[in-house]
Design an enzyme around this catalytic site. Structure first.
Site, short mmCIF file in Angstrom:
data_model
loop_
_atom_site.label_atom_id
_atom_site.label_comp_id
_atom_site.label_asym_id
_atom_site.label_seq_id
_atom_site.Cartn_x
_atom_site.Cartn_y
_atom_site.Cartn_z
N TRP A 324 0.81 -1.22 0.00
CA TRP A 324 0.00 0.00 0.00
C TRP A 324 0.85 1.27 0.00
CZ3 TRP A 324 -1.96 -3.01 4.64
CH2 TRP A 324 -2.80 -4.05 4.23
N GLU A 445 1.15 -1.73 21.74
CA GLU A 445 0.93 -3.17 21.85
C GLU A 445 1.31 -3.82 20.54
OE1 GLU A 445 -2.70 -3.72 19.91
OE2 GLU A 445 -1.36 -2.07 19.36
N GLU A 448 0.87 -2.15 17.26
CA GLU A 448 1.74 -1.00 17.04
C GLU A 448 1.00 0.33 16.86
OE1 GLU A 448 5.53 -2.53 15.15
OE2 GLU A 448 3.97 -3.29 13.83
#
Length: 712
Positions: A324, A445, A448
């Site tokens: 992407w 976490e 991210e």
């Protein structure tokens, strides 16, 4: 450049001369991330990797796996009057053609009255990719075949210079060089700037003819094109080589020597290297009886092994791709990344996957790399280049405790390893966030994107400290282990109070949240999910399956009532049944995926209001490991089959697959999106689950943790 006239005389075609105008050319992105091929030799002498996507060779990497060296290399076929077609515009079938699982590939492409077959390997003796090209006319009309190459040396394609040398098309920047060569030379050639006068622009705008034959271009975004000496009738075969080196002379020398060696000899040596490697590993698990399943297992082992850098042993990247916006948007990714980097968490999964497959040495090298790349204050960076240079710099506590888990799996209790691991543990114990919260609160976490108290992060922290204490006892440092065990015990006692909601909207019974921002799971604290989610979400509404790490790592029993109720919530909120089986979203409202019409994920664009994170095959593996701990081997075997069904035509396993709302008819529910493919984590999960089903229990289960918390 000197030599332009000489090269033109040698090829016998239109003589390239002069410098291309119009620099520096358009900025360009990299190819989409849904790769259909990824290969390299097993030798240390060959520092090059290739990828395939959309009928072409997409990124090559040189001299290491954090450094793209080209954007694409592909054929253009024309009759010189009625059509001009690239292989990426044609219908292409990609096949694995290596013996015994070697990552060698054959692409068969068909266009207007022509068929092209290309095969790809790297030269085990040097840094070069060889392409065997066969083009046949199906109408009896002669064809012209061009090879188009877009260099992106040192990961930056806007500062390259191009020129001819010794009959080859050479490119260089300050750090590296490439040489594109053909066995019989080029009949004509040109260089230009992307979007201005590059070879494709010239051919597509002039009915398959090169209007100009420039000799030099750059610095800028240069593109090289050369016509092969083949017509699809009497001359149908050719060998093309892309050689690399630190300087042009080395790149030319490598290309020349690979041409002299020839494709078939290089392919034979390439395959022997991979066959020898695979022969030294464990036999395929007996539970994988179907030939397709066994082939996928082998492909998974090969993918992990190919993901290791050769200049930096043990540095395994997450994926040889840039999905992407990471491959196209300079605002989001001013420097290429972030998947062809090392992540301590992914490296734990890769290491345990290879360990399960019988490659103990590779897992040891991964551990050694972690020791070398540890930060001065004791933590491990969010991610880093293969040479250890930090890339993203946020802190994720599970990436500092994951090395402790890998070390325990490897029984690494030597003084050097323990010194590094204790530095990591001390960092965790002393950690305090900017918000004022102490560990195990984490600035990020495992997804991210958020700070907070995360069940998956806390699970890694507890298990990591217990595993470290056990290693210390074995290493003669038992007297110092008590404080790590004390912290682990305290966090285990507190974790439900930090992360289990008793009044959330998803159930009248307690269930785990994805995370809490404040350690108060019954409060309606709101936070922005990000990834094109507008507004804020009540933390009690956002769930994920990260709590399963509490079971996999021996902290909670599989039949814990909160675990079971949380599974009911997660299945209702996140599960999707597809033709490839049941798979799960990461968390409620995840937007890390394509736009509604299938366009790439991107953020910070006012016109992009919504993106959808699709479903991840790794969660089928995590559920299968949980089911094994419940004693349900049959269901776990079903999860293994579900992962297998997501594989592409060349057995690449993706990061994400389309859920029950693919954007256009050509996309198939349960098959890979344009997300990172192959994803090493997915392949590692498949290998581990295969051996776990074989043994009846997760192969990476830290029994020392379970003995402390479950079997007293």
């Amino acid at each position: 450049m000197a030599g332009a006239a000489e090269d033109g005389a040698r090829t016998g075609g239109a003589k390239p001369s002069g410098e291309a105008p119009g620099g520096p050319g358009d900025d360009a992105g990299f190819a989409p991330a849904d790769k259909t091929g990824f290969g390299t030799s097993r030798t240390k002498e060959s520092h090059v990797w290739f990828t395939l996507q959309g009928g072409r060779m997409s990124e090559t990497y040189y001299p290491d796996l954090s450094t793209p060296a080209s954007r694409q290399t592909q054929l253009v076929i024309t009759d010189g009057k009625s059509f001009v077609e690239r292989l990426s515009d044609a219908e292409t079938r990609t096949e694995l053609c290596g013996q015994s699982g070697a990552p060698a590939y054959r692409l068969t492409s068909r266009g207007t009255g022509w068929c092209a077959v290309t095969r790809y390997v790297t030269d085990p003796g040097r840094s070069a990719v060889l392409v065997d090209v066969e083009v046949r006319s199906e109408t009896g009309a002669p064809l012209q075949v061009f090879v188009l190459h877009d260099p992106s040396l040192s990961g930056e394609g806007n500062d390259d210079s191009a020129f001819p040398r010794d009959g080859m098309l050479v490119a260089e920047d300050r750090h590296a060089a490439s040489a594109l060569a053909a066995r019989d030379g080029f009949a004509e050639s040109t260089v230009g700037y992307l979007g201005v006068n590059d070879g494709w622009s010239e051919l597509s705008e002039n009915n398959g003819k090169l209007k100009h034959h420039y000799a030099t271009a750059g610095p800028g975004n240069v593109v090289q094109a050369g016509r092969l000496r083949m017509d699809g009738l009497t001359r149908t075969r050719q060998t093309v080589v892309l050689g690399f080196g630190e300087k042009p002379a080395e790149a030319v020398r490598n290309a020349r020597r690979s041409l002299r060696k020839g494709f078939e000899a290089a392919a034979s040596a390439y395959e022997r290297g991979w066959c020898d490697y695979l022969a030294g590993l464990r036999e395929t698990p007996g539970s994988l009886r179907a030939p397709g399943d066994r082939a996928l297992y082998t492909a998974s082992v090969v993918t992990l092994a190919a993901s290791e850098d050769k200049l930096n042993p043990g540095a395994f990247i997450a994926s040889p791709s840039m999905p992407w916006a990471f491959g196209t948007d300079r605002h989001i990714a001013p420097e290429t990344g972030s998947y062809h980097l090392v992540w301590a968490r992914d490296l734990y999964h890769i290491g345990t996957g290879l360990l399960a497959a019988g490659d103990h040495d590779a897992a040891d090298r991964a551990m050694d790399h972690l020791l070398r790349s540890q930060m001065d204050d004791g933590h491990w960076s969010q991610n880093h280049k293969v040479d250890g240079t930090p890339f993203w710099t946020n802190i994720q506590l599970d990436e500092t405790t994951a090395p402790m888990l890998l070390a325990w799996m490897l029984d690494r209790h030597d003084a050097k390893t323990l010194k590094h691991l204790r530095r990591g543990a001390d960092f965790v114990l002393k950690f305090k966030s900017e918000e004022g919260y102490k560990a195990p609160f984490s600035p990020q976490e495992r997804w991210e994107e958020q700070s907070g108290y995360s069940p998956s992060t806390i699970a890694s922290a507890i298990a990591g400290l217990v595993c470290l204490a056990d290693l210390m006892q074995r290493g003669g440092q038992a007297a110092d282990a008590a404080r790590y065990l004390e912290a682990a015990d305290e966090w285990r006692e507190s974790l439900d109070g930090w992360t289990v909601s008793t009044n959330g909207p998803h159930s009248s019974k307690p269930y785990y949240l994805r995370l809490t921002k404040d350690g108060k799971p019954d409060s309606g604290t709101e936070y922005e999910l990000g990834n094109n989610n507008e507004g804020k979400a009540d933390q009690r509404t956002v769930v994920d399956a990260g709590f399963l790490e509490l079971v996999r790592l021996g902290i909670k029993p599989a039949d814990d009532p909160v675990i079971r109720n949380s599974l009911t919530v997660v299945d209702r909120e996140l599960a999707v049944d597809t033709p490839s089986g049941r798979h799960w979203h990461r968390y409620s409202g995840d937007g890390y995926g394509e736009q509604p019409d299938g366009q790439p994920w991107i953020v910070d664009r006012p016109e992009v209001k919504t993106t959808y994170g699709r479903v991840w095959p790794i969660f089928s593996g995590e559920r299968g490991e949980y089911e094994l701990l419940c004693g349900d081997r049959q269901s776990a075997a079903g999860r293994l089959r579900d992962i297998a069904r997501t594989a592409g035509e060349t057995l690449m396993l993706p990061e994400q697959v389309w859920d029950d709302r693919p954007p256009v008819p050509r996309e198939k529910s349960g098959k890979g999106t344009r997300s990172a493919t192959p994803l090493a984590w997915t392949h590692a999960q498949y290998i581990r689950l295969a051996w776990s089903v074989e043994s009846g229990t997760p192969v990476e289960y830290p029994t020392v943790v379970a003995e402390r918390y479950l079997h007293r």
